[in-house]
Structures are given as C-alpha cells and as structure tokens.
Scaffold this motif. Structure first.
Motif, PDB file in Angstrom:
ATOM      1  N   GLY A  26     -11.948  21.531 -18.182  1.00  0.00           N
ATOM      2  CA  GLY A  26     -11.212  21.188 -16.971  1.00  0.00           C
ATOM      3  C   GLY A  26      -9.760  20.836 -17.200  1.00  0.00           C
ATOM      4  O   GLY A  26      -9.314  20.588 -18.328  1.00  0.00           O
ATOM      5  N   THR A  27      -9.031  20.820 -16.097  1.00  0.00           N
ATOM      6  CA  THR A  27      -7.652  20.330 -16.094  1.00  0.00           C
ATOM      7  C   THR A  27      -7.354  19.758 -14.719  1.00  0.00           C
ATOM      8  O   THR A  27      -7.902  20.231 -13.709  1.00  0.00           O
ATOM      9  CB  THR A  27      -6.652  21.446 -16.462  1.00  0.00           C
ATOM     10  OG1 THR A  27      -5.393  20.862 -16.821  1.00  0.00           O
ATOM     11  CG2 THR A  27      -6.427  22.415 -15.309  1.00  0.00           C
ATOM     12  N   GLY A  47     -14.542  27.052 -16.165  1.00  0.00           N
ATOM     13  CA  GLY A  47     -13.312  26.299 -15.965  1.00  0.00           C
ATOM     14  C   GLY A  47     -13.279  25.587 -14.626  1.00  0.00           C
ATOM     15  O   GLY A  47     -13.770  26.112 -13.629  1.00  0.00           O
ATOM     16  N   VAL A  48     -12.697  24.400 -14.606  1.00  0.00           N
ATOM     17  CA  VAL A  48     -12.545  23.617 -13.375  1.00  0.00           C
ATOM     18  C   VAL A  48     -11.101  23.139 -13.294  1.00  0.00           C
ATOM     19  O   VAL A  48     -10.587  22.526 -14.232  1.00  0.00           O
ATOM     20  CB  VAL A  48     -13.496  22.402 -13.339  1.00  0.00           C
ATOM     21  CG1 VAL A  48     -13.204  21.531 -12.112  1.00  0.00           C
ATOM     22  CG2 VAL A  48     -14.947  22.851 -13.334  1.00  0.00           C
ATOM     23  N   LEU A  49     -10.441  23.446 -12.175  1.00  0.00           N
ATOM     24  CA  LEU A  49      -9.093  22.955 -11.907  1.00  0.00           C
ATOM     25  C   LEU A  49      -9.128  22.110 -10.645  1.00  0.00           C
ATOM     26  O   LEU A  49      -9.727  22.514  -9.640  1.00  0.00           O
ATOM     27  CB  LEU A  49      -8.111  24.103 -11.709  1.00  0.00           C
ATOM     28  CG  LEU A  49      -7.975  25.109 -12.857  1.00  0.00           C
ATOM     29  CD1 LEU A  49      -8.758  26.366 -12.535  1.00  0.00           C
ATOM     30  CD2 LEU A  49      -6.517  25.451 -13.098  1.00  0.00           C
ATOM     31  N   GLY A  89     -17.378  13.927 -17.038  1.00  0.00           N
ATOM     32  CA  GLY A  89     -18.370  14.993 -17.062  1.00  0.00           C
ATOM     33  C   GLY A  89     -17.894  16.264 -17.743  1.00  0.00           C
ATOM     34  O   GLY A  89     -18.680  17.205 -17.914  1.00  0.00           O
ATOM     35  N   LEU A  90     -16.618  16.318 -18.141  1.00  0.00           N
ATOM     36  CA  LEU A  90     -16.099  17.494 -18.831  1.00  0.00           C
ATOM     37  C   LEU A  90     -16.530  17.512 -20.294  1.00  0.00           C
ATOM     38  O   LEU A  90     -16.700  16.467 -20.923  1.00  0.00           O
ATOM     39  CB  LEU A  90     -14.564  17.514 -18.769  1.00  0.00           C
ATOM     40  CG  LEU A  90     -13.893  17.588 -17.393  1.00  0.00           C
ATOM     41  CD1 LEU A  90     -12.385  17.445 -17.554  1.00  0.00           C
ATOM     42  CD2 LEU A  90     -14.243  18.891 -16.691  1.00  0.00           C
ATOM     43  N   ASP A  91     -16.686  18.712 -20.843  1.00  0.00           N
ATOM     44  CA  ASP A  91     -16.889  18.862 -22.287  1.00  0.00           C
ATOM     45  C   ASP A  91     -15.552  18.909 -23.009  1.00  0.00           C
ATOM     46  O   ASP A  91     -15.457  18.524 -24.188  1.00  0.00           O
ATOM     47  CB  ASP A  91     -17.665  20.150 -22.573  1.00  0.00           C
ATOM     48  CG  ASP A  91     -19.092  20.088 -22.071  1.00  0.00           C
ATOM     49  OD1 ASP A  91     -19.872  19.294 -22.634  1.00  0.00           O
ATOM     50  OD2 ASP A  91     -19.416  20.807 -21.110  1.00  0.00           O
ATOM     51  N   LEU A  92     -14.504  19.373 -22.309  1.00  0.00           N
ATOM     52  CA  LEU A  92     -13.203  19.528 -22.934  1.00  0.00           C
ATOM     53  C   LEU A  92     -12.125  19.519 -21.858  1.00  0.00           C
ATOM     54  O   LEU A  92     -12.320  20.070 -20.779  1.00  0.00           O
ATOM     55  CB  LEU A  92     -13.142  20.860 -23.700  1.00  0.00           C
ATOM     56  CG  LEU A  92     -11.882  21.152 -24.510  1.00  0.00           C
ATOM     57  CD1 LEU A  92     -11.824  20.261 -25.749  1.00  0.00           C
ATOM     58  CD2 LEU A  92     -11.845  22.624 -24.928  1.00  0.00           C
ATOM     59  N   ALA A 147      -8.347  11.586 -19.586  1.00  0.00           N
ATOM     60  CA  ALA A 147      -9.536  12.270 -20.093  1.00  0.00           C
ATOM     61  C   ALA A 147      -9.940  11.698 -21.450  1.00  0.00           C
ATOM     62  O   ALA A 147     -11.132  11.467 -21.715  1.00  0.00           O
ATOM     63  CB  ALA A 147      -9.262  13.769 -20.203  1.00  0.00           C
ATOM     64  N   MET A 148      -8.957  11.459 -22.317  1.00  0.00           N
ATOM     65  CA  MET A 148      -9.250  10.888 -23.633  1.00  0.00           C
ATOM     66  C   MET A 148      -9.870   9.501 -23.508  1.00  0.00           C
ATOM     67  O   MET A 148     -10.801   9.147 -24.232  1.00  0.00           O
ATOM     68  CB  MET A 148      -7.979  10.832 -24.465  1.00  0.00           C
ATOM     69  CG  MET A 148      -7.463  12.204 -24.878  1.00  0.00           C
ATOM     70  SD  MET A 148      -5.808  12.131 -25.635  1.00  0.00           S
ATOM     71  CE  MET A 148      -6.127  11.094 -27.067  1.00  0.00           C
ATOM     72  N   ALA A 149      -9.350   8.693 -22.569  1.00  0.00           N
ATOM     73  CA  ALA A 149      -9.925   7.362 -22.348  1.00  0.00           C
ATOM     74  C   ALA A 149     -11.378   7.464 -21.896  1.00  0.00           C
ATOM     75  O   ALA A 149     -12.189   6.572 -22.179  1.00  0.00           O
ATOM     76  CB  ALA A 149      -9.102   6.602 -21.319  1.00  0.00           C
ATOM     77  N   ALA A 150     -11.712   8.554 -21.210  1.00  0.00           N
ATOM     78  CA  ALA A 150     -13.091   8.791 -20.761  1.00  0.00           C
ATOM     79  C   ALA A 150     -13.942   9.425 -21.853  1.00  0.00           C
ATOM     80  O   ALA A 150     -15.100   9.785 -21.605  1.00  0.00           O
ATOM     81  CB  ALA A 150     -13.084   9.682 -19.521  1.00  0.00           C
ATOM     82  N   GLY A 151     -13.375   9.583 -23.051  1.00  0.00           N
ATOM     83  CA  GLY A 151     -14.126  10.123 -24.174  1.00  0.00           C
ATOM     84  C   GLY A 151     -14.123  11.630 -24.262  1.00  0.00           C
ATOM     85  O   GLY A 151     -14.903  12.208 -25.023  1.00  0.00           O
ATOM     86  N   VAL A 152     -13.239  12.293 -23.514  1.00  0.00           N
ATOM     87  CA  VAL A 152     -13.188  13.761 -23.495  1.00  0.00           C
ATOM     88  C   VAL A 152     -12.062  14.235 -24.413  1.00  0.00           C
ATOM     89  O   VAL A 152     -10.895  13.904 -24.167  1.00  0.00           O
ATOM     90  CB  VAL A 152     -12.962  14.288 -22.066  1.00  0.00           C
ATOM     91  CG1 VAL A 152     -12.883  15.810 -22.055  1.00  0.00           C
ATOM     92  CG2 VAL A 152     -14.064  13.793 -21.130  1.00  0.00           C
TER      93      VAL A 152
END
Length: 426
Positions: free
Chosen positions: A242-243, A272-274, A312-315, A333-338
């Motif tokens: 996602g982005t 992909g999710v935008l 919920g993203l893998d990346l 996203a990084m704070a969410a562990g992604v």
C-alpha cells in the motif's frame, strides 16, 4: 448641477466604486472577526492550505498532542480550509481562512493576514510550506512588526527546480529575497536543507526538525488485516502493498502500478492499495488498466481511519519521483510495524535505514525486486524487522521530542525578538 459629462463619468465609475465598497466591507467584517475572536492568540501558524497532506497532518497532530496548550495557537490557512482544517477546528483551535483561490490572490491574502496580526497579541508567526512562509513574511514586513518572531518550516525537497510548477518557482525566488526576515528555518529533511541552501536560502540559521509520529496511535493491530480486506474485497492470502497519498505527478503512482505488475509477473500473489485524494481516477488506475492488472489494484479516496488500516499492509511502497522530504505516511507505517520500500528522495533512505529498502526513482523492476525480498522473509524475520521499524520511529521521530523541540525553538525566537523595537525589520 453636474454636467452631462460628469454624470456619465460618475456612471462609468459606479461599478468600480461598488467593487471598492465590497472590498472595504469585507475587510471590516474580517477585522471584526479578528479583534473579537482571536485577541488572545500567541502563536500563529500560517499554512498554504489544510487539505489532506503530510505537512497539514503534521500540524494537526502537533496541535492535538499539545492538549490544553493548543488553545494558545491560531491556524491561518492561505487557501480555503480543507478536511484537516475541519479536524483542527474540532480540536477547539480557531482556523482563519484568508480566501486565496490561487497564486493570483496572494496579495489579497497578505492584506488579510495583516488584519490578523493587528487583531492578535501574537509574538511569533510560524509559516508552514512555501506559500505560508511567503504570506507570513510579507505581512510582517508590510505591518512593520519586527517585534514578532518568524519561523519558516520547509516540508519539501528541491532536487531539481525545473520539476516545480512555474508559480512555485516564483514563490521560491521571492523567499530567497526575503529570507533575512526569518529568525529560524526548519527542515524536516537534512537533504532538503542542503538543497535549499544551495538554492540560496541562509546557511547559518537553519535546523533539522523531523516529522513525528504518535506510536500509540500507529501500532501493530491484529484486526487491521481483516478490516482492510473487508473494505477492499482483497482475499486474505494475498500480499497487500500500500501507499497513502494524493494522486499527483510528484508521487509517480504510475511506477507504483508498474511495480505491482512486475511482482505479479514474477509470481507474487500481490495486490496494490492506494488511498488518497484523486486516487480512484488517478494515474495508477489508468496504468493498471494498461498493464492488465486492474483487478489487482484498489484505489480509495482519502480516509480518516488510516491508523486502523495501515497495520494490515504487508509492505509500504513509496514510489515518489521528487519533492518528498521526510514522508510522514512512511513513518506512520513503520510505527505500525510495516516495513517500507522507498525511492531515494529527500531523507527517505535515512528514514528506513536498517529496516527497509531504498531504490532509485522511476525504476519499477528495482522496486519490485526490493519488495519481493522483504515479502519473502520468514515469519520470525518479519517480526524482527517489524520491531526494528517501530524502534527507529520511537528513537528519531518521537512526538514528545517534537513538542519539546518546538517549545525550545519558540522560546529562542521570542527571546531574540522581545527587545527589538516595533519598526520595519532591516
């Protein structure tokens, strides 16, 4: 009795007189609002606009984290307030609309902001983004208020001036001429600071002040995956990449779509999710149709529930071609562990150091290769990487540190200006 000629001249001038009266009435009403609604404000933030965006969201989250202290702040939007403006109002912070519809209205916005200055007890003005900094500076100079401190906050990188719109280039050149009035210039990216100094902004009174994330708001969430799949209809076994961001050429979402297509061609069950303004009809969806992967790309309008979806993203994949300084969405996203794969723009490489991957912009094959490497990690290695992402954000992008550094910055600027006589700055 007036002559026929004088009566005709008067008639010809009448529409212009009405226009002048309308402007006068507008300023009278605006001035009434300022003097009766904002007289106690101390710190005035001037931002280009309050539509959804990284700098705009950073201002909102900063004010929210201040709790009761936020009521000492006033937000002024050069453009009509957007969704984040409404969110700031929901915090109980006043948002003033200067009413500029385009760059042609900046002179009008400057005059309106002079009225704001006259109606507040502001000792400090904090400009956000190029247009906010320009309007703040011109209004202070024209008001001859050298007793008021001025901070510029730059949230954009400047790798190539030719990539910027003509109007933006004009504003940048104006800022270069006026930069002596700014007491401090903050950059959320060290690379951005170097680029702007090379362009001609002062090299001697800047500081690195990166964006910040509330790691309690953005954190791993076991339910986020099912929530995201239910929203998008994505089968739960797929790898979701996602982005978050508006559809804009700077973001190069065409490359995002091509990266998803490359992963699928390599045998990765990817989707992909935008999420952002303009995405449903944006460049990514058009490219997905061209590549034959329209069923593997989901584009959603901007949403407020991003903290409940991002885990919920893998990346996370940032495909931006220019302009990024220190993208807040990647840090969240990084704070969410992604983990994230990013292009080497601004301080993106520094942001993901040790817990992500960096590629040149505009190269979907390189991005796909880096993404595949992270997606194929074992479950145990994935946990280690996720924890490293969270630690990096907590160490370098702490919201508490962001608040403390701004408080210190405000004190230093106020101290510098408190003894300055009220006259036009040199």
């Amino acid at each position: 009795m007036p002559s026929i000629r004088s009566r005709r001249a008067h008639a010809l001038n009448f529409p212009f007189q009405i226009h002048e009266i309308s402007i006068s009435v507008c300023f009278v009403l605006f001035g009434y609002q300022v003097f009766h609604g904002m007289a106690q404000s101390k710190i005035v933030h001037v931002i280009a606009g309050t539509s959804l965006g990284g700098a705009e969201m950073m201002l909102y989250r900063y004010l929210r984290a201040l709790d009761a202290r936020r009521h000492d702040h006033l937000v002024v939007s050069v453009m009509p307030p957007g969704e984040i403006g409404e969110m700031i109002r929901e915090l109980g912070v006043e948002v003033v609309d200067l009413g500029a519809q385009s760059g042609r209205d900046l002179g009008f916005a400057v005059r309106r902001f002079q009225t704001v200055i006259a109606g507040t007890q502001a000792r400090l003005v904090h400009g956000w983004m190029y247009h906010g900094c320009l309007v703040a500076t011109l209004a202070l100079l024209l008001s001859r208020r050298s007793d008021i401190g001025l901070i510029w906050a730059i949230h954009h990188s400047l790798s190539d001036l030719r990539l910027e719109k003509r109007a933006t280039r004009v504003v940048l050149r104006a800022l270069r001429c006026l930069s002596g009035r700014a007491d401090r210039i903050t950059y959320c990216s060290r690379r951005s600071a170097a680029q702007h100094i090379a362009f001609g902004l002062p090299p001697n009174h800047w500081e690195f002040l990166p964006n910040a994330v509330d790691s309690a708001e953005f954190s791993p969430d076991a339910e986020a995956r099912s929530r995201l799949c239910a929203l998008t209809g994505i089968p739960p076994q797929r790898k979701i990449i996602g982005t978050i961001g508006r559809s804009h050429p700077m973001k190069d979402h065409t490359t995002f779509a091509r990266t998803i297509a490359r992963l699928i061609a390599d045998g990765v069950d990817a989707h992909g999710v935008l999420i952002g303004d303009g995405q449903p009809n944006g460049a990514a969806m058009a490219e997905a149709l061209r590549c034959g992967i329209a069923d593997r790309l989901t584009a959603l309008r901007a949403r407020r529930d991003i903290p409940q979806l991002v885990p919920g993203l893998d990346l996370y994949l940032l495909s931006s071609a220019w302009g990024e300084a220190l993208p807040l969405a990647v840090a969240e996203a990084m704070a969410a562990g992604v983990p994230a794969v990013v292009t080497d723009i601004g301080d993106c490489a520094w942001l993901v150091e040790g817990c992500g991957a960096v590629c040149p912009p505009g190269e979907p094959e390189a991005l796909a290769k880096a993404a595949r490497g992270l997606l194929e990690l074992s479950a145990a290695d994935r946990v280690v990487l996720s924890e490293a992402c969270r630690r990096r954000v907590a160490e370098f992008l702490s919201m508490n540190e962001y608040i403390l550094r701004h408080a210190d910055l405000y004190r230093r600027v106020r101290r510098r200006r408190c003894s300055t006589p009220r006259q036009e700055a040199a």
